[in-house]
Write an enzyme that holds these catalytic residues in place. Sequence first.
Site, PDB file in Angstrom:
ATOM      1  N   GLU A 488      49.352  48.826  39.464  1.00  0.00           N
ATOM      2  CA  GLU A 488      49.955  49.986  40.127  1.00  0.00           C
ATOM      3  C   GLU A 488      49.144  51.269  39.928  1.00  0.00           C
ATOM      4  OE1 GLU A 488      54.056  50.172  38.918  1.00  0.00           O
ATOM      5  OE2 GLU A 488      54.244  48.008  39.143  1.00  0.00           O
ATOM      6  N   GLN A 593      47.463  46.962  34.685  1.00  0.00           N
ATOM      7  CA  GLN A 593      47.457  45.543  34.334  1.00  0.00           C
ATOM      8  C   GLN A 593      46.501  44.872  35.302  1.00  0.00           C
ATOM      9  OE1 GLN A 593      51.673  45.593  35.529  1.00  0.00           O
ATOM     10  NE2 GLN A 593      51.278  43.577  36.384  1.00  0.00           N
TER      11      GLN A 593
END
Length: 793
Positions: A488, A593
């Site tokens: 994100e 991530q």
Amino acid sequence: MIQQSDFAVEPWCLRERSLDLNILAQSESVFALSNGHIGWRGNLDEGDPHGIAGSYLNGVHELRPLPYAVGAYGYPESDQVVVSVTNGKLIRLLVDDEPFDIRYGELTSHERLLDFRSGVLHREVQWVSPSHRRVKVTSTRIVSLVQRSVAAVKYVVEAIDTPLRIVVQSELAANEALRDLSDDPRAATLLCSPWQPLSHSSRDSRVEMIHRTERSKLIVATAMDHVIDGPPTTTTVTESNPDLGRVTMTVTLEPGERLSFVKFVTYGWSAVRTQEALRDQVDAALSTAMVAGWDGLAKEQSSFLDDFWRRADVEVEGDDEIQQAVRFCLFHVVQASARAEERAIAAKGLTGNGYDGHTFWDTETFVLPVLTYTMPHAVCDALTWRLSTLPFALERALELGLKGAAFPWRTIAGSECSGYWPASTAAFHINADIADATIRYLHATNDEKFERDVAVHLLLHTARLWRSLGYFDRRGRFCIDGVTGPDEYSAIADNNIYTNLMAQRNLQNAAEVCERHRDLTDEHLLSDAEIADWRHAADAMSIPWDEELGVHPQSERFTEHQVWDFAATSLDQYPLLLHFPYFDLYRKQVVKQSDLVLAMYLRGDVFSNEQKAANFDYYERLTVRDSSLAASTQAVIAAEVGHLDLAYDYLGEAALVDLHDIEHNTRDGLHLASLAGMWTALVAGFVGMREHGQSLSFAPRLPKALTRIAVGLVIQGRHLHVEATSCVTRYWLTEGDPLELFHFGEPITVSQGDPIVGHTPIDALRPLLVDTPTQPVGREPIHRALENQGSSL
């Protein structure tokens, strides 16, 4: 922050030996009980003090308008927010007119124990009141994994050395005052007094209450009854009002005497049924529970878990804390899903109100793989729930000008709830994640009914979305532009590799399954030409490659962006999303991530070993792990490319995310996907399990600290057991017909009886890159080898 010393390290339970009010909210999450339908946070029986008083029913929510400073087409109009339902945990105690409150008097002992085999939360307290009266209280709490609507508490009060006048108030309480403990935007929205009373009644020791939410119009019915065992002088009074039902027990106890009772609580809710029908439902459930009695409920619970652990236990030798943690993780995954029964599995399960109780892609990508091989019926239920929300997804796709279905980024009831479109609407990979979970379940179960009733429809509509969203460029590549992958910190990117590779598999599997069921697809006007077009798009899928660096950019031109200045970023500025604008994150090489690392796990078939090693090394230097989802995925690939000590460090981080409150937000509920990811880190990472269609392959690689890992798996109706050590692996079945597997690429056939033994090739233990990858300054995982020196203390 929960310190390691607060919990004893034991293989089959979590024991808290003292009570720390500074971490009360965190421990309430850790000690939560649930069955997927009912969720009770681990609040103290007496209610106060508490961090977050939470009682939840899966799917029960209120609507909240989403305000926008500047409105735009396609923005969701309202949010769905989990709300705490009627609290049935409350048991208030007065000792000679002194309220039992651990903040006053003297707490001489306090222990709580969450038992993973019996499925109960046990508490034992000795307290001296401000007037020097000594009392012992024990309680055992259960949320039934067998009787879906039932929870219960067994409560015992004992006088120690002087006669005591005891008053116990067993309550049902609605519209409790809530405390906001966090300014973290990932925490929940608090809705005050969301419940409108519809009716209440009381008789004998039974109370019933029915409420309705104002906007979502959901009706919730709650009932309680009691079996009381005390001295003959015990008196009981029952009363009810719109927001409070109470059974009051009064008695004088002589030293050594006890007042004991069992409180049975039942819940039911509906958006369509009448309040009379719900009243009858909770009454019937209450009657069934009382016939079973406490001993019957406890026996059912223990039997349910015995069966689960028999087929799905994970044994770890060499690290006692990891052994405890993996059972803690599996226990909470079971609790979140066992009786969810076609409702969502939320990111926090039913342990807290973090993320407003929403479900995300976490469920399909992290939680459902664990359940596929341990409790497959729960996967069938979860994906059937996704199918039930298909009308919302079809409508959303039309609103976005697309074909097929656009499943929501975050939701409770099926419609999109996120107003921040770059990290929600643009994250179309949720479609492929649902498809991936669907195919994995089919391969692991051969469930033909599910394939016809559920899989065909999910795969068809998700495939149509990809073909509508993507296009063929002038070079003939199939491109998917302007999307957000799992990372994100990189939004609105072209040809995100994770998204493209998962969409590719979605298209391929949709074509295969739909061809098998043309009798079902005719109603959707699916033609042979459309299926062929799906295959063409899959074959031509664009996969970016940086020739100069020799790595895959996670999306087009990502490796050409400026690298984030990690040296100038202080530790207190993490997570970055709370201290820097998304605009700055989106245009830099910094990773929340690594979705490319996740792609190398889920789509490992399209990467060479050399590419995996180089990609992992490159993205380690950019990944800050501001998501609890990161560590388990990094553990899997670190193990595969041979960095076993680093994988072990990441395993510890995934395992202890809540037991040590690593993310500093366990108070809002457990990180269910990270807990599930710990299982994946062990089973896919160190045991090396991979799925190849309907076959499984294993390539165990254990770090030096772990001497043995043994896992139980359910595959196509068989119970498979795999035991890995540093040198050999043993495979055997305890149930089912012979099964073909692969051990380091070599086929083997496993059956019941003597284990099949496979040896570990020496080359498999060598890292593909000699140098251990490095992480951004200050974002290295905790070095597990050092931590583990005290893990058994």
